[in-house]
Scaffold this motif. Structure first.
Motif, PDB file in Angstrom:
ATOM      1  N   LEU A  65      -9.464  -8.501   0.952  1.00  7.63           N
ATOM      2  CA  LEU A  65      -8.413  -9.496   0.762  1.00  7.63           C
ATOM      3  C   LEU A  65      -8.010  -9.591  -0.705  1.00  7.63           C
ATOM      4  O   LEU A  65      -6.818  -9.657  -1.034  1.00  7.63           O
ATOM      5  N   ALA A  66      -9.001  -9.608  -1.593  1.00  3.39           N
ATOM      6  CA  ALA A  66      -8.711  -9.727  -3.020  1.00  3.39           C
ATOM      7  C   ALA A  66      -7.981  -8.497  -3.537  1.00  3.39           C
ATOM      8  O   ALA A  66      -6.970  -8.608  -4.257  1.00  3.39           O
ATOM      9  N   HIS A  67      -8.454  -7.320  -3.186  1.00  6.24           N
ATOM     10  CA  HIS A  67      -7.799  -6.091  -3.636  1.00  6.24           C
ATOM     11  C   HIS A  67      -6.406  -5.958  -3.026  1.00  6.24           C
ATOM     12  O   HIS A  67      -5.467  -5.530  -3.706  1.00  6.24           O
ATOM     13  N   GLY A  68      -6.272  -6.297  -1.742  1.00  2.06           N
ATOM     14  CA  GLY A  68      -4.959  -6.210  -1.104  1.00  2.06           C
ATOM     15  C   GLY A  68      -3.931  -7.083  -1.788  1.00  2.06           C
ATOM     16  O   GLY A  68      -2.782  -6.679  -1.997  1.00  2.06           O
ATOM     17  N   LEU A  69      -4.321  -8.303  -2.161  1.00  3.65           N
ATOM     18  CA  LEU A  69      -3.402  -9.199  -2.854  1.00  3.65           C
ATOM     19  C   LEU A  69      -3.068  -8.682  -4.242  1.00  3.65           C
ATOM     20  O   LEU A  69      -1.922  -8.744  -4.684  1.00  3.65           O
ATOM     21  N   MET A  70      -4.063  -8.137  -4.935  1.00  2.00           N
ATOM     22  CA  MET A  70      -3.848  -7.686  -6.305  1.00  2.00           C
ATOM     23  C   MET A  70      -2.936  -6.464  -6.385  1.00  2.00           C
ATOM     24  O   MET A  70      -2.113  -6.342  -7.302  1.00  2.00           O
ATOM     25  N   ILE A  71      -3.056  -5.535  -5.428  1.00  2.00           N
ATOM     26  CA  ILE A  71      -2.292  -4.287  -5.501  1.00  2.00           C
ATOM     27  C   ILE A  71      -0.979  -4.344  -4.730  1.00  2.00           C
ATOM     28  O   ILE A  71      -0.165  -3.422  -4.845  1.00  2.00           O
ATOM     29  N   MET A  72      -0.763  -5.399  -3.957  1.00  2.00           N
ATOM     30  CA  MET A  72       0.463  -5.477  -3.168  1.00  2.00           C
ATOM     31  C   MET A  72       1.735  -5.392  -4.008  1.00  2.00           C
ATOM     32  O   MET A  72       2.708  -4.744  -3.607  1.00  2.00           O
ATOM     33  N   PRO A  73       1.804  -6.014  -5.216  1.00  2.00           N
ATOM     34  CA  PRO A  73       3.036  -5.893  -6.014  1.00  2.00           C
ATOM     35  C   PRO A  73       3.391  -4.460  -6.379  1.00  2.00           C
ATOM     36  O   PRO A  73       4.580  -4.120  -6.474  1.00  2.00           O
ATOM     37  N   TYR A  74       2.402  -3.594  -6.580  1.00  2.00           N
ATOM     38  CA  TYR A  74       2.690  -2.198  -6.913  1.00  2.00           C
ATOM     39  C   TYR A  74       3.388  -1.508  -5.739  1.00  2.00           C
ATOM     40  O   TYR A  74       4.381  -0.775  -5.931  1.00  2.00           O
TER      41      TYR A  74
END
Length: 265
Positions: free
Chosen positions: A135-144
């Motif tokens: 969940l944390a990684h998905g949220l962090m990389i979603m803008p890219y």
């Protein structure tokens, strides 16, 4: 055609050297035969690359980071595609605010994100779990992923979809046969960039990892705390090689310049 002046060429050359030099030094150090960080000028060796195979904690951390990157990048892309289509194709109240909100993880330091997720996930009892990291990684990389899919969305001619619908195609058929293939370059590049970002993430993962969910960057960080030897340099060289291979494949099949501008030549 305008040509760059000699001064501009010298500046770009020096800037390129400045960016690439640290990576070259790391790769050179990885081939040393010494037990400490040194340049392999008096003898090159694969000693520290072989050492990786004898460290099961690094192998396990690599496979865990690989799986985490794949799952997180796929999750980020699943959220980015509908968001990009909505933001890039339609005008509605609050579109700018929604776009800024979805891109906000780019503006928040990863240290702040790590502390915030640590507190939030602790309340949900998922801190240090695989679900929490995804969940944390998905949220962090979603803008890219969102930015690159948006770039592809801007290059789609709406008349192609209108023509398909006028010929009797349903909305799903139009999306599957027309929209999705046109979005494919942005989807592929967005997934790869999101995967690389997730795989290399350290600052936020330090707060969320546990002994059973240790990523490769966190494992390298813990190793450096104990000792500094060329093992970390050899692992870093392997990561650099993997990144270069991914970027080369992306350039071969889609073209990096096309992916960045969102249109073909």
């Amino acid at each position: 055609m305008m040509r760059n002046s000699p001064l501009a060429l010298i500046f770009h050359a020096l800037f390129s050297i400045f960016m690439v030099a640290p990576l070259v030094v790391v790769c050179l150090v990885a081939f040393t035969d010494k037990g400490y960080l040194s340049m392999p000028f008096d003898g090159a060796s694969f000693r520290w690359f072989k050492e990786i195979l004898e460290r099961p904690e690094f192998i396990e951390a690599f496979w865990f980071s690989l799986e985490l990157g794949v799952v997180s990048a796929t999750l980020a892309l699943a959220l980015a595609i509908p968001a990009a289509l909505a933001i890039g194709r339609w005008s509605f109240p609050g579109r700018g605010a929604i776009n800024a909100f979805l891109l906000s993880p780019l503006m928040i330091p990863h240290l702040v994100l790590g502390v915030a997720f640590l507190r939030f996930f602790s309340e949900l009892n998922i801190n240090g779990t695989y679900l929490g990291l995804v969940l944390a990684h998905g949220l962090m990389i979603m803008p890219y992923a969102l930015r690159l899919v948006l770039a592809s969305t801007s290059g789609i001619d709406p008349t192609l979809e209108h023509a398909a619908q006028s010929l009797g195609a349903s909305n799903w058929t139009t999306f599957k046969r027309i929209t999705l293939p046109l979005l494919l370059p942005g989807i592929a590049s967005g997934w790869v960039l999101a995967f690389i970002t997730s795989f290399d993430e350290l600052t936020m993962s330090v707060f969320l990892a546990s002994p059973s969910t240790t990523t490769l960057p966190v494992r390298m960080y813990l190793h450096i705390e104990e000792t500094i030897d060329p093992l970390v340099a050899s692992v870093s060289a392997m990561l650099i090689l993997m990144t270069l291979i991914l970027m080369a494949l992306l350039d071969k099949f889609f073209g990096l310049e096309r992916l960045m501008v969102g249109k073909g030549h």
